[in-house]
Design a protein around this motif. Structure first.
Motif, PDB file in Angstrom:
ATOM      1  N   SER A   1     -20.008   0.596  -3.636  1.00  0.00           N
ATOM      2  CA  SER A   1     -19.525   1.971  -3.536  1.00  0.00           C
ATOM      3  C   SER A   1     -18.033   2.013  -3.262  1.00  0.00           C
ATOM      4  O   SER A   1     -17.293   2.813  -3.843  1.00  0.00           O
ATOM      5  N   ILE A   2     -17.584   1.117  -2.382  1.00  0.00           N
ATOM      6  CA  ILE A   2     -16.147   1.079  -2.076  1.00  0.00           C
ATOM      7  C   ILE A   2     -15.352   0.731  -3.331  1.00  0.00           C
ATOM      8  O   ILE A   2     -14.302   1.295  -3.610  1.00  0.00           O
ATOM      9  N   MET A   3     -15.924  -0.193  -4.111  1.00  0.00           N
ATOM     10  CA  MET A   3     -15.228  -0.586  -5.335  1.00  0.00           C
ATOM     11  C   MET A   3     -15.064   0.616  -6.270  1.00  0.00           C
ATOM     12  O   MET A   3     -13.996   0.841  -6.828  1.00  0.00           O
ATOM     13  N   LEU A   4     -16.144   1.392  -6.401  1.00  0.00           N
ATOM     14  CA  LEU A   4     -16.042   2.581  -7.251  1.00  0.00           C
ATOM     15  C   LEU A   4     -15.038   3.580  -6.671  1.00  0.00           C
ATOM     16  O   LEU A   4     -14.292   4.227  -7.399  1.00  0.00           O
ATOM     17  N   LEU A   5     -15.027   3.654  -5.356  1.00  0.00           N
ATOM     18  CA  LEU A   5     -14.108   4.579  -4.691  1.00  0.00           C
ATOM     19  C   LEU A   5     -12.653   4.260  -5.046  1.00  0.00           C
ATOM     20  O   LEU A   5     -11.834   5.159  -5.219  1.00  0.00           O
ATOM     21  N   THR A   6     -12.359   2.970  -5.173  1.00  0.00           N
ATOM     22  CA  THR A   6     -10.970   2.605  -5.472  1.00  0.00           C
ATOM     23  C   THR A   6     -10.529   3.106  -6.838  1.00  0.00           C
ATOM     24  O   THR A   6      -9.350   3.144  -7.144  1.00  0.00           O
ATOM     25  N   LEU A   7     -11.501   3.483  -7.674  1.00  0.00           N
ATOM     26  CA  LEU A   7     -11.158   4.011  -8.995  1.00  0.00           C
ATOM     27  C   LEU A   7     -10.770   5.478  -8.949  1.00  0.00           C
ATOM     28  O   LEU A   7     -10.246   6.014  -9.906  1.00  0.00           O
ATOM     29  N   MET A   8     -11.085   6.138  -7.845  1.00  0.00           N
ATOM     30  CA  MET A   8     -11.047   7.594  -7.861  1.00  0.00           C
ATOM     31  C   MET A   8      -9.763   8.201  -7.340  1.00  0.00           C
ATOM     32  O   MET A   8      -9.541   9.391  -7.484  1.00  0.00           O
ATOM     33  N   LEU A   9      -8.907   7.420  -6.694  1.00  0.00           N
ATOM     34  CA  LEU A   9      -7.673   7.985  -6.158  1.00  0.00           C
ATOM     35  C   LEU A   9      -6.556   7.873  -7.201  1.00  0.00           C
ATOM     36  O   LEU A   9      -6.324   6.802  -7.739  1.00  0.00           O
ATOM     37  N   PRO A  10      -5.856   8.958  -7.469  1.00  0.00           N
ATOM     38  CA  PRO A  10      -4.743   8.892  -8.416  1.00  0.00           C
ATOM     39  C   PRO A  10      -3.617   8.011  -7.877  1.00  0.00           C
ATOM     40  O   PRO A  10      -3.340   8.022  -6.669  1.00  0.00           O
ATOM     41  N   ILE A  11      -2.986   7.269  -8.767  1.00  0.00           N
ATOM     42  CA  ILE A  11      -1.926   6.340  -8.399  1.00  0.00           C
ATOM     43  C   ILE A  11      -0.781   7.028  -7.648  1.00  0.00           C
ATOM     44  O   ILE A  11      -0.145   6.428  -6.796  1.00  0.00           O
ATOM     45  N   HIS A  12      -0.573   8.317  -7.942  1.00  0.00           N
ATOM     46  CA  HIS A  12       0.625   8.970  -7.402  1.00  0.00           C
ATOM     47  C   HIS A  12       0.640   9.084  -5.888  1.00  0.00           C
ATOM     48  O   HIS A  12       1.709   9.160  -5.291  1.00  0.00           O
ATOM     49  N   VAL A  13      -0.544   9.122  -5.263  1.00  0.00           N
ATOM     50  CA  VAL A  13      -0.525   9.179  -3.801  1.00  0.00           C
ATOM     51  C   VAL A  13      -0.613   7.784  -3.189  1.00  0.00           C
ATOM     52  O   VAL A  13      -0.475   7.621  -1.993  1.00  0.00           O
ATOM     53  N   LEU A  14      -0.852   6.780  -4.027  1.00  0.00           N
ATOM     54  CA  LEU A  14      -0.946   5.412  -3.505  1.00  0.00           C
ATOM     55  C   LEU A  14       0.367   4.661  -3.643  1.00  0.00           C
ATOM     56  O   LEU A  14       0.590   3.656  -2.979  1.00  0.00           O
ATOM     57  N   ILE A  15       1.241   5.173  -4.517  1.00  0.00           N
ATOM     58  CA  ILE A  15       2.388   4.358  -4.919  1.00  0.00           C
ATOM     59  C   ILE A  15       3.342   4.097  -3.753  1.00  0.00           C
ATOM     60  O   ILE A  15       3.855   2.986  -3.603  1.00  0.00           O
ATOM     61  N   VAL A  16       3.547   5.097  -2.884  1.00  0.00           N
ATOM     62  CA  VAL A  16       4.501   4.876  -1.790  1.00  0.00           C
ATOM     63  C   VAL A  16       3.983   3.822  -0.802  1.00  0.00           C
ATOM     64  O   VAL A  16       4.670   2.837  -0.525  1.00  0.00           O
ATOM     65  N   PRO A  17       2.743   3.976  -0.270  1.00  0.00           N
ATOM     66  CA  PRO A  17       2.232   2.916   0.605  1.00  0.00           C
ATOM     67  C   PRO A  17       2.156   1.550  -0.089  1.00  0.00           C
ATOM     68  O   PRO A  17       2.462   0.527   0.531  1.00  0.00           O
ATOM     69  N   GLN A  18       1.789   1.565  -1.366  1.00  0.00           N
ATOM     70  CA  GLN A  18       1.721   0.297  -2.097  1.00  0.00           C
ATOM     71  C   GLN A  18       3.097  -0.357  -2.184  1.00  0.00           C
ATOM     72  O   GLN A  18       3.247  -1.564  -2.016  1.00  0.00           O
ATOM     73  N   TYR A  19       4.096   0.480  -2.437  1.00  0.00           N
ATOM     74  CA  TYR A  19       5.463  -0.023  -2.521  1.00  0.00           C
ATOM     75  C   TYR A  19       5.861  -0.672  -1.202  1.00  0.00           C
ATOM     76  O   TYR A  19       6.476  -1.729  -1.157  1.00  0.00           O
ATOM     77  N   ILE A  20       5.462  -0.022  -0.104  1.00  0.00           N
ATOM     78  CA  ILE A  20       5.791  -0.575   1.215  1.00  0.00           C
ATOM     79  C   ILE A  20       5.151  -1.949   1.389  1.00  0.00           C
ATOM     80  O   ILE A  20       5.793  -2.898   1.850  1.00  0.00           O
TER      81      ILE A  20
END
Lengths: 428, 306, 305
Positions: free
Chosen positions: C137-156
């Motif tokens: 379920s967690i794996m599927l969850l990772t598909l559902m968030l748009p990149i645009h809200v993840l990009i800043v934390p990911q960049y960090i």
């Protein structure tokens, strides 16, 4: 659980960086050869990228202890990248900035006060320094002067058998009649005028001539009723045939400028910033004529202003302030740098640079310089920098509602004004 | 998402401990990725959804403000309607077309490789600037489509891209047109169906349609299911095509303002990343519900051999 | 699912029993040529619709910039080969540099995805371990968030590793099975394989690694081919991550470089953009042509008895 600890540690790291506590900003950056490294980010096309790389090479030659790393980008992606870098505390040192966003960045402490840092603007033309000034300091150095223009396509006028009016005395009514005459006189489907109702600088010119403005120190500086009149005018001109049909005008909004009707010789009059005229000259293959926007009474009170086509800013967290100031001074004030850059970013604000550039100007550049100098004596009040929250007034969206007649001009004007006011208030 | 518990169905007791160890060994790369790269940013965005976060300054806790604001945001509601329409119309159309062409191309006909490549071409170029330009030009007021319609004596055809009532349709069409990706997945799935089933059925005189219904569909059902789940997830997050066709505006008059496009504008144009994060988690909930339903219903039509 | 639901030959045969006999099948073969012709005509028509944009791109790449948007036809009045030479050299580096960068990232991503996703997929599809459902379920969850809200934390995160302006943020996550799309894809493929195969192997005393390598992997060739094709194309076309993580021109990938020809606020070099778009389409197209051969090969491999 071990795993949970790791996750927690990661989240904390991100959290610290988000709040700006953990980032390494402030420390000087040097490379293996002991040079100071500064990162320089700008947007533009391949022509600008080439010229900018040339200027960087010249600067590095004169300053062997500084290594400038260029980070070019294209307009739309540029802002996504810059915002991400800024948010993560990893901003470039020198930043090409736009007037629309300088408050967003500057008011939140992301930019360096360049006056305090020692950038020299002593040779700048009057009215060109404050284009980058916010209440808390000078955060952007004018990289080129701009002003709203009306562009006339002589070929379209001629084909329609209409004379280009005298722009020092013409009124908005003259414009409407001229445009209608072109549409009626054209045999190949050319239209008199672009729908200026959805052109932000023209909206601002019109509001200023009404004694209002787009923004002032207090935020939004117009009322919905006045804007509604402007929208009504746009709708009337569309119905009279002076403007293109609603469907065509709506499509024009999403086109790159060199594919628009103006660029493809299908408009008599259209409205852009002065530094975009050259792109239209190239795309249309015409020697386009630059006109002043009309005035209300034909008395020459055009209420124009100088805007910075773009600005040089620096990250507030740069650890290389000395090198950054040196580089911005070079970009803004060095005659040799100016000769390379020419007027590609707009007409230089530094008068010495402008004189040095003048002899080598191409015809389409020369007429822009001429236009900007001719309006200098008749400029209205300087413009107020776009406040936080005001970067996108959504004129296209509300305007489309009007031209498609899904909303009355007054209702759309009220919608835009309310929405913009609340955004600006939220930003303040 | 209890429906996914269905995965654990049919468990056997033997070798439970060995499976445990092996399971985590096989999962090691994924687990590292989850912990190091994926989970942190996800939790960060969840946290940010409860803050006011203007990107250029740190976040400040605002509790449920963002979530409450969503319910009073008519543009957000509109973007949900646009996105639902796109999902409900676009996904089935694209999948049916993809399946039909895949089955057609699976018959071992001549020129198979050629057709397969040609049908996949749009997916190769689907997100490029060139296609957006072409699309705008084809469906423009004076575009190719209208020239064609006018030559067929259709008077005053609409400006497909400029008219808010048809603009979304052109983007759905663009989506359907790039059916190559699910088609390839279907093709790969069809390749796994042992040919002897068909041979046996042919000997018994089963028609092509009967074969399709009784052999192809059931055996392909895990792949159909995969495509359905993933295409729905993808369609809810549709961004690129809308972004490039409307020049990032979502116009005309918000008629192609997809949820993710609005989210992007809030985050990057209006510097309201807190609100954008809240929107993202609303999207997660919506997609999550759809996915859970999908898994629950799959019990009745998806056949696994385990 | 329960065994009774599994379709098999009997089922098909039973359903087919009311169909007519072999003799009628023979009489059909006469009309089958006509049907085949109709099928081909339909396919060719569809193919034209599919291929028109490509032809338009090809034609546009030979037009002067000013002409591209005035002319929607496919006839060339001028033939401007210079677009190619200009486009190749117009940016900071010759275009080969960007092709090379994209190639490295694409190849790295392919290896990463195939290896890590197939391992994870085997675990999810065939192994019963504690926490499987929740992890899935967690794996599927990772598909559902748009990149645009993840990009800043990911960049960090990537900035902490010192990976900004390197290829690592674009390649390394692929080795950690972060592309749940492919994990799920492979899970579905593996679950479609007859369970008796690995049960037999298990009885023969094979460990899970031998089952995975010797039984499952060879049967998964079509799924791996699909993963390879998609990974190549998606990483080749990926714009947003490359835009954010690669800042200096010598690191640019093809899509980022292509934007260098454009200027939405002024004059763009459309001719060169189209020429280089076409050049950059070639590698993906050949990758696809190559990869799809393994979609065919699958049938031989899956000819299970």
């Amino acid at each position: 659980m071990k795993m949970m600890n790791k996750v927690a540690a990661g989240v904390v790291t991100i959290g610290l960086a988000l709040t700006g506590c953990a980032a390494g900003g402030g420390a000087p950056t040097t490379n293996d050869q002991g040079q100071t490294v500064i990162r320089f980010s700008w947007w533009g096309n391949d022509t600008r990228n080439r010229l900018t790389e040339e200027v960087i090479a010249l600067f590095e030659e004169q300053n062997p202890d500084i290594d400038v790393q260029g980070e070019p980008g294209e307009w739309s992606g540029y802002w996504d990248r810059l915002a991400t870098q800024m948010a993560a505390g990893d901003a470039p040192d020198v930043i090409q900035m736009d007037e629309k966003y300088i408050a967003e960045y500057g008011e939140r402490g992301a930019l360096l006060d360049l006056e305090a840092a020692g950038v020299d603007v002593s040779r700048f033309a009057p009215g060109t320094v404050d284009t980058g000034r916010l209440s808390s300091g000078l955060f952007g150095i004018n990289a080129g002067i701009n002003s709203p223009t009306v562009i006339a396509n002589p070929a379209v006028f001629e084909a329609a058998g209409v004379a280009i009016p005298d722009d020092t005395t013409w009124t908005w009514d003259d414009l409407a009649q001229t445009a209608q005459a072109i549409t009626e006189g054209s045999s190949d489907g050319a239209v008199g005028s672009q729908n200026y109702m959805m052109v932000e600088p023209i909206m601002r010119v019109w509001l200023r001539q009404q004694g209002q403005d787009e923004f002032n120190e207090d935020g939004v500086a117009f009322d919905a009723e006045t804007l509604g009149q402007f929208f009504q005018q746009g709708l009337d001109l569309q119905q009279s045939g002076a403007f293109p049909s609603a469907s065509v005008a709506s499509e024009e909004l999403t086109k790159p400028v060199d594919q628009t009707m103006g660029a493809t010789n299908r408009l008599g009059l259209f409205y852009y910033w002065s530094n975009q005229v050259k792109a239209f000259d190239n795309a249309s293959g015409q020697d386009l004529q630059i006109l002043r926007p009309p005035s209300m009474n034909g008395d020459g009170d055009h209420e124009l202003w100088y805007k910075a086509s773009m600005l040089w800013s620096a990250s507030g967290r740069t650890g290389n302030q000395e090198a950054v100031v040196k580089f911005i001074n070079f970009l803004a004030n060095d005659v040799d740098a100016g000769k390379i850059l020419g007027v590609e970013r707009g007409v230089p604000a530094n008068l010495d640079v402008r004189e040095a550039v003048r002899p080598d100007l191409q015809a389409s550049d020369a007429k822009i310089v001429e236009y900007l100098e001719s309006i200098e004596s008749e400029l209205g009040d300087p413009m107020t920098v776009t406040p936080v929250g005001g970067a996108d007034i959504e004129l296209g969206r509300w305007g489309t509602e009007v031209i498609l007649e899904r909303m009355t001009p007054q209702a759309a004007a009220e919608g835009l004004t309310t929405e913009l006011t609340s955004k600006v208030q939220a930003g303040a | 998402m209890s429906a996914i518990g269905e995965l654990a169905h049919g468990e056997r007791q033997k070798d439970e401990s060995r499976d445990n160890k092996a399971g985590y060994i096989f999962l090691t790369p994924w687990l590292i990725g989850l912990v190091v790269i994926t989970i942190g940013p996800m939790l960060a965005s969840l946290y940010l959804s409860f803050t006011s976060y203007p990107l250029l300054a740190g976040p400040t806790w605002t509790g449920l403000t963002n979530y409450i604001r969503m319910f009073n945001d008519p543009r957000l509601l509109n973007s949900l309607v646009v996105t639902f329409t796109y999902v409900v119309v676009g996904v089935p159309l694209q999948l049916i077309l993809a399946l039909a062409i895949a089955v057609l191309l699976n018959t071992g006909m001549k020129g198979l490789a050629f057709y397969r490549s040609v049908f996949y071409l749009p997916s190769l170029m689907g997100s490029s600037v060139a296609i957006a330009l072409l699309w705008r030009q084809m469906f423009g007021t004076t575009g190719l489509v209208n020239q064609l319609l006018q030559s067929l004596v259709v008077e005053n055809p609409p400006g497909w891209i400029a008219d808010p009532s048809t603009a979304l349709g052109t983007i759905i069409l663009l989506h359907v047109w790039t059916f190559g990706s699910p088609m390839i997945i279907f093709l790969a799935g069809l390749r796994q169906i042992p040919t002897m089933y068909y041979e046996a059925a042919s000997v018994d005189g089963a028609s092509k349609w009967t074969q399709f219904r009784t052999i192809t569909l059931p055996l392909l059902s895990p792949i159909v299911f995969f495509n359905l789940v993933l295409q729905i997830i993808g369609a809810f997050q549709a961004f690129t095509q809308a972004f490039i066709v409307s020049g990032g505006t979502g116009g005309p008059a918000d008629s192609t303002m997809f949820f993710t496009l609005y989210l992007y504008q809030q985050g990057f144009t209006n510097f309201q990343m807190g609100y954008a994060s809240a929107m993202a988690w609303l999207l997660v909930i919506i997609i999550g519900i759809f996915t859970a339903i999908n898994f629950a219903v799959s019990k009745y039509w998806v056949f696994y051999d385990d | 699912m329960t065994e009774t639901n599994t379709p098999d030959v009997q089922l098909a045969a039973a359903a087919a029993s009311d169909e007519n006999t072999v003799t009628e099948r023979r009489t059909r073969s006469g009309s089958s040529t006509a049907r085949s012709v109709i099928k081909h005509i339909l396919l060719v028509l569809a193919a034209i619709v599919m291929i028109y944009p490509l032809l338009w791109m090809v034609v546009s790449s030979f037009r002067p910039t000013a002409e591209i948007f005035r002319d929607t036809s496919l006839w060339l009045t001028t033939f401007r080969v210079e677009n190619y030479a200009e486009g190749w050299n117009a940016l900071n580096h010759p275009f080969s540099r960007y092709l090379w960068n994209s190639t490295i990232i694409a190849l790295g991503s392919i290896i990463g995805n195939v290896v890590s996703c197939s391992l994870a997929a085997y675990a999810f599809a065939r192994l019963k371990f504690k926490g499987r459902s929740i992890l899935f379920s967690i794996m599927l969850l990772t598909l559902m968030l748009p990149i645009h809200v993840l990009i800043v934390p990911q960049y960090i995160v990537f900035a902490q590793f010192g990976w900004i302006n390197t290829f690592w943020p674009l390649i390394l996550p692929k080795f950690l099975a972060t592309e749940a799309f492919f994990v799920f894809l492979m899970v579905q493929f593996i679950r479609g394989l007859p369970k008796e195969l690995d049960e037999a192997a298990l009885i023969d005393g094979c460990g899970h690694f031998r089952i995975f390598f010797n039984v499952i992997l060879p049967l998964m060739v079509p799924a791996i081919a699909t993963t390879t094709i998609f990974t190549f194309i998606w990483s080749w076309n990926d714009f947003f991550s490359a835009l954010i993580y690669l800042t200096s021109p010598q690191m640019f990938t093809v899509p980022v470089a292509l934007k260098g020809f454009l200027d939405s606020t002024g004059g763009s070099n459309w001719g060169a953009m189209f020429a280089m778009s076409l050049v950059s389409l070639l590698p993906v197209f050949f990758a696809f042509l190559f990869g799809q051969r393994f979609l065919i090969r699958g049938i031989a491999t899956t000819g299970i008895k």
